[in-house]
Design a protein around this motif. Structure first.
Motif, PDB file in Angstrom:
ATOM      1  N   GLU A  89      73.179 -17.877  79.183  1.00  0.00           N
ATOM      2  CA  GLU A  89      72.785 -16.873  79.703  1.00  0.00           C
ATOM      3  C   GLU A  89      74.287 -15.456  80.172  1.00  0.00           C
ATOM      4  OE1 GLU A  89      69.685 -16.451  81.663  1.00  0.00           O
ATOM      5  OE2 GLU A  89      68.462 -18.111  80.839  1.00  0.00           O
ATOM      6  N   GLU A  90      74.766 -16.177  80.729  1.00  0.00           N
ATOM      7  CA  GLU A  90      76.327 -15.135  80.820  1.00  0.00           C
ATOM      8  C   GLU A  90      77.357 -15.218  79.977  1.00  0.00           C
ATOM      9  OE1 GLU A  90      78.359 -13.377  84.558  1.00  0.00           O
ATOM     10  OE2 GLU A  90      76.365 -14.350  83.672  1.00  0.00           O
ATOM     11  N   MET A  91      76.723 -15.820  79.407  1.00  0.00           N
ATOM     12  CA  MET A  91      78.221 -16.104  78.016  1.00  0.00           C
ATOM     13  C   MET A  91      77.849 -15.012  76.608  1.00  0.00           C
ATOM     14  SD  MET A  91      80.976 -16.552  75.980  1.00  0.00           S
ATOM     15  CE  MET A  91      81.787 -18.433  77.113  1.00  0.00           C
ATOM     16  N   ALA A  92      76.190 -15.189  76.595  1.00  0.00           N
ATOM     17  CA  ALA A  92      74.883 -13.829  75.991  1.00  0.00           C
ATOM     18  C   ALA A  92      75.905 -12.896  76.015  1.00  0.00           C
ATOM     19  CB  ALA A  92      73.851 -14.448  76.330  1.00  0.00           C
ATOM     20  N   VAL A  93      75.816 -12.475  77.943  1.00  0.00           N
ATOM     21  CA  VAL A  93      76.268 -11.191  77.812  1.00  0.00           C
ATOM     22  C   VAL A  93      76.950 -10.224  78.240  1.00  0.00           C
ATOM     23  CG1 VAL A  93      76.452  -9.720  80.300  1.00  0.00           C
ATOM     24  CG2 VAL A  93      74.007 -10.894  80.191  1.00  0.00           C
ATOM     25  N   TRP A  94      78.305 -11.343  77.756  1.00  0.00           N
ATOM     26  CA  TRP A  94      79.888 -11.307  77.371  1.00  0.00           C
ATOM     27  C   TRP A  94      79.807 -10.688  75.282  1.00  0.00           C
ATOM     28  CZ3 TRP A  94      82.244  -8.510  80.904  1.00  0.00           C
ATOM     29  CH2 TRP A  94      82.148  -8.840  82.624  1.00  0.00           C
ATOM     30  N   VAL A  95      79.091 -11.697  75.162  1.00  0.00           N
ATOM     31  CA  VAL A  95      79.474 -12.026  73.506  1.00  0.00           C
ATOM     32  C   VAL A  95      78.901 -11.058  72.855  1.00  0.00           C
ATOM     33  CG1 VAL A  95      80.083 -13.938  73.044  1.00  0.00           C
ATOM     34  CG2 VAL A  95      77.514 -13.167  72.810  1.00  0.00           C
ATOM     35  N   ARG A  96      77.492  -9.894  73.658  1.00  0.00           N
ATOM     36  CA  ARG A  96      77.188  -8.480  73.547  1.00  0.00           C
ATOM     37  C   ARG A  96      77.739  -7.800  74.081  1.00  0.00           C
ATOM     38  NH1 ARG A  96      71.612 -11.966  74.860  1.00  0.00           N
ATOM     39  NH2 ARG A  96      70.455 -12.579  73.147  1.00  0.00           N
ATOM     40  N   ARG A  97      78.418  -8.135  74.766  1.00  0.00           N
ATOM     41  CA  ARG A  97      79.321  -6.528  75.938  1.00  0.00           C
ATOM     42  C   ARG A  97      80.344  -6.603  74.149  1.00  0.00           C
ATOM     43  NH1 ARG A  97      79.948  -7.280  80.982  1.00  0.00           N
ATOM     44  NH2 ARG A  97      77.895  -6.194  81.200  1.00  0.00           N
ATOM     45  N   ALA A  98      80.972  -7.470  73.886  1.00  0.00           N
ATOM     46  CA  ALA A  98      82.473  -7.570  72.656  1.00  0.00           C
ATOM     47  C   ALA A  98      81.214  -6.722  71.632  1.00  0.00           C
ATOM     48  CB  ALA A  98      82.750  -8.630  72.542  1.00  0.00           C
ATOM     49  N   TYR A  99      80.209  -7.149  70.830  1.00  0.00           N
ATOM     50  CA  TYR A  99      79.666  -6.582  69.253  1.00  0.00           C
ATOM     51  C   TYR A  99      79.537  -5.248  69.722  1.00  0.00           C
ATOM     52  CZ  TYR A  99      76.718  -5.668  65.365  1.00  0.00           C
ATOM     53  OH  TYR A  99      76.126  -5.496  64.725  1.00  0.00           O
ATOM     54  N   GLU A 100      79.481  -4.898  71.297  1.00  0.00           N
ATOM     55  CA  GLU A 100      78.364  -3.682  70.871  1.00  0.00           C
ATOM     56  C   GLU A 100      80.327  -2.723  71.267  1.00  0.00           C
ATOM     57  OE1 GLU A 100      76.978  -4.061  74.913  1.00  0.00           O
ATOM     58  OE2 GLU A 100      75.249  -4.128  74.012  1.00  0.00           O
ATOM     59  N   ALA A 101      81.096  -3.984  72.166  1.00  0.00           N
ATOM     60  CA  ALA A 101      82.546  -2.340  72.052  1.00  0.00           C
ATOM     61  C   ALA A 101      82.831  -2.299  70.052  1.00  0.00           C
ATOM     62  CB  ALA A 101      83.526  -3.293  72.338  1.00  0.00           C
ATOM     63  N   ALA A 102      83.006  -3.669  69.306  1.00  0.00           N
ATOM     64  CA  ALA A 102      82.892  -3.230  67.794  1.00  0.00           C
ATOM     65  C   ALA A 102      81.972  -2.652  67.794  1.00  0.00           C
ATOM     66  CB  ALA A 102      82.840  -4.862  67.371  1.00  0.00           C
ATOM     67  N   LEU A 103      80.997  -1.977  67.233  1.00  0.00           N
ATOM     68  CA  LEU A 103      80.345  -0.835  67.416  1.00  0.00           C
ATOM     69  C   LEU A 103      80.283   0.571  68.005  1.00  0.00           C
ATOM     70  CD1 LEU A 103      75.805  -2.573  67.587  1.00  0.00           C
ATOM     71  CD2 LEU A 103      77.917  -2.255  65.065  1.00  0.00           C
ATOM     72  N   ARG A 104      81.518   0.483  68.491  1.00  0.00           N
ATOM     73  CA  ARG A 104      81.332   1.776  69.034  1.00  0.00           C
ATOM     74  C   ARG A 104      83.319   2.102  68.636  1.00  0.00           C
ATOM     75  NH1 ARG A 104      79.299   0.123  74.610  1.00  0.00           N
ATOM     76  NH2 ARG A 104      81.420  -0.855  74.847  1.00  0.00           N
ATOM     77  N   ALA A 105      83.752   0.980  68.130  1.00  0.00           N
ATOM     78  CA  ALA A 105      85.096   1.081  67.077  1.00  0.00           C
ATOM     79  C   ALA A 105      84.742   1.938  66.273  1.00  0.00           C
ATOM     80  CB  ALA A 105      86.032  -0.247  67.699  1.00  0.00           C
ATOM     81  N   LYS A 106      85.804   2.844  65.481  1.00  0.00           N
ATOM     82  CA  LYS A 106      86.364   3.111  64.679  1.00  0.00           C
ATOM     83  C   LYS A 106      86.397   2.484  63.431  1.00  0.00           C
ATOM     84  CE  LYS A 106      86.212   7.821  66.592  1.00  0.00           C
ATOM     85  NZ  LYS A 106      86.359   9.336  66.515  1.00  0.00           N
TER      86      LYS A 106
END
Length: 106
Positions: A89-106
């Motif tokens: 569950e903790e890993m899921a938080v971090w991989v989702r956070r990484a994906y959110e950063a990827a979405l914000r990247a141009k």
């Protein structure tokens, strides 16, 4: 890390695509790169918004020696927080956070 291990780590975002790059692997979800595998270590994408969370969790930012300057070049990828390795569950938080950063990247 082998393909099965990477897919298990990123199970919260299934499916992920894994491609060879830079002597390691790029890990993608829905066409966005969200992590790298470099020398067996997974590094998660972060940005100005999420990097403080990674730092607070004890992660370290990936850097390599610049060829021309000899100075470290910091990249927008951080090590996975240790606590996440023992808790899916903790890993899921971090991989989702990484994906959110990827979405914000141009």
């Amino acid at each position: 890390m082998d393909r099965d291990g990477i897919e298990e780590m990123f199970q919260a975002l299934r499916p992920v695509t894994i491609r060879r790059m830079f002597g390691g692997k790029g890990i993608y979800h829905e066409g966005r790169i969200l992590a790298l595998e470099v020398q067996g270590e997974i590094l998660l994408k972060a940005d100005a918004r999420s990097a403080p969370d990674f730092e607070t969790a004890g992660s370290r930012q990936w850097a390599y020696d610049g060829k021309q300057s000899g100075n470290p070049v910091k990249m927008p990828y951080w090590s996975v927080p240790e606590a996440a390795f023992d808790d899916p569950e903790e890993m899921a938080v971090w991989v989702r956070r990484a994906y959110e950063a990827a979405l914000r990247a141009k």
